[in-house]
Design an enzyme around this catalytic site. Structure first.
Site, mmCIF file in Angstrom:
data_model
loop_
_atom_site.group_PDB
_atom_site.id
_atom_site.type_symbol
_atom_site.label_atom_id
_atom_site.label_comp_id
_atom_site.label_asym_id
_atom_site.label_seq_id
_atom_site.Cartn_x
_atom_site.Cartn_y
_atom_site.Cartn_z
ATOM 1 N N CYS A 1 0.800 -1.063 -0.013
ATOM 2 C CA CYS A 1 -0.152 0.010 -0.073
ATOM 3 C C CYS A 1 0.814 1.284 0.105
ATOM 4 O O CYS A 1 1.401 1.720 -0.800
ATOM 5 C CB CYS A 1 -1.016 0.084 1.272
ATOM 6 S SG CYS A 1 -2.423 1.198 0.900
ATOM 7 N N GLU B 1 -0.940 -8.991 4.732
ATOM 8 C CA GLU B 1 -0.612 -8.988 6.053
ATOM 9 C C GLU B 1 -1.918 -9.167 6.939
ATOM 10 O O GLU B 1 -2.190 -9.676 7.997
ATOM 11 C CB GLU B 1 0.162 -8.004 6.465
ATOM 12 C CG GLU B 1 -0.439 -6.578 6.883
ATOM 13 C CD GLU B 1 -0.532 -5.536 5.756
ATOM 14 O OE1 GLU B 1 -0.719 -4.665 5.722
ATOM 15 O OE2 GLU B 1 -0.300 -6.358 4.551
ATOM 16 N N HIS C 1 -3.319 -5.695 0.754
ATOM 17 C CA HIS C 1 -2.622 -5.972 2.168
ATOM 18 C C HIS C 1 -2.788 -7.518 2.560
ATOM 19 O O HIS C 1 -3.392 -7.877 3.287
ATOM 20 C CB HIS C 1 -3.272 -5.203 3.242
ATOM 21 C CG HIS C 1 -3.345 -3.781 3.160
ATOM 22 N ND1 HIS C 1 -2.306 -3.120 4.009
ATOM 23 C CD2 HIS C 1 -3.710 -2.896 2.874
ATOM 24 C CE1 HIS C 1 -2.345 -1.840 4.106
ATOM 25 N NE2 HIS C 1 -3.378 -1.713 3.096
#
Length: 229
Positions: A86, A196, A194
């Site tokens: 990002c 994660e 994302h």
């Protein structure tokens, strides 16, 4: 293997990245402040999402001048793994480690929801645990995720297999539906979604976890091969 998670003023996904490494891999991981001038102890550098320096001027435009970014460039040149997520992707394009630029979403609205990605290149250190053309669910959260490059650069990206992920339903207007790209060598990858935030079933998807397992697997394979030599 040792991971560094960079922290800029305004980072807000640094903890998410740290926990993804800690929970998915159990490997050593440190937070590294933006003023750091030595990353030699680390094998992989994660540049997390957020609003570094408030995203003033332009996303990533101030972060590119942080002392740590010179060390990130040095690590990339040495073949170490660098993943920008990002705002981290935006920073990597600003500093010139990845081609292209990120612009305002075509809708001019902040988009925050799950997206379906296609794995275009599963031969990078970050994607070897995926199948080519596999569809995975990874969330986005951005207002400036509209990836842009000129026609000549796009042709190079395609010729060099540098397009890593594409959107199945483009949420931001990115050229060629691009969600993530790599450098020519493949050791630097940037993506707007994302992974994660998709590393545990409690988060709604575990599809992002394999990005982290891919990194560790590649690193171990390379070190095993080096030890044999």
């Amino acid at each position: 293997m040792k991971f560094a998670v960079l922290v800029f003023p305004g980072s807000n996904c640094d903890i998410d990245c740290y926990k993804a490494v800690e929970d998915s891999l159990g490997e050593p991981v440190d937070y590294v402040w933006h003023t750091a001038t030595d990353l030699s102890a680390y094998d992989c550098i994660l540049v997390p999402g957020g609003f570094s320096y408030g995203d003033y001027l332009r996303c990533g435009a101030i972060s590119r001048f942080a002392p740590v970014m010179a060390e990130v460039a040095k690590a990339a040149e040495q073949g170490k793994f660098v993943l920008g997520i990002c705002n981290g992707f935006q920073i990597l394009t600003e500093v010139g480690l990845l081609p292209g630029a990120l612009r305002r979403n075509m809708s001019m609205k902040f988009r925050c929801h799950d997206t379906v990605l296609k794995v275009v290149n599963n031969e990078t250190p970050f994607t070897i645990d995926y199948a080519k053309d596999e569809e995975i669910i990874i969330p986005i959260a951005h207002g400036e995720g509209n990836y842009y490059c000129d026609e000549a650069t796009l042709a190079e990206l395609k010729a060099n297999n540098q397009i890593v992920f594409t959107y199945s339903d483009n949420p931001n207007g990115s050229v060629a539906d691009i969600a993530g790209v790599s450098n020519v060598q493949g050791n630097v990858v940037g993506m707007m979604p994302h992974p994660e935030r998709a590393a545990n079933s409690l988060l709604g998807s575990e599809d992002g976890k394999r990005m982290f397992t891919s990194i560790l697997k590649t690193w171990r394979d390379r070190h095993d091969a080096a030890s044999i030599r």
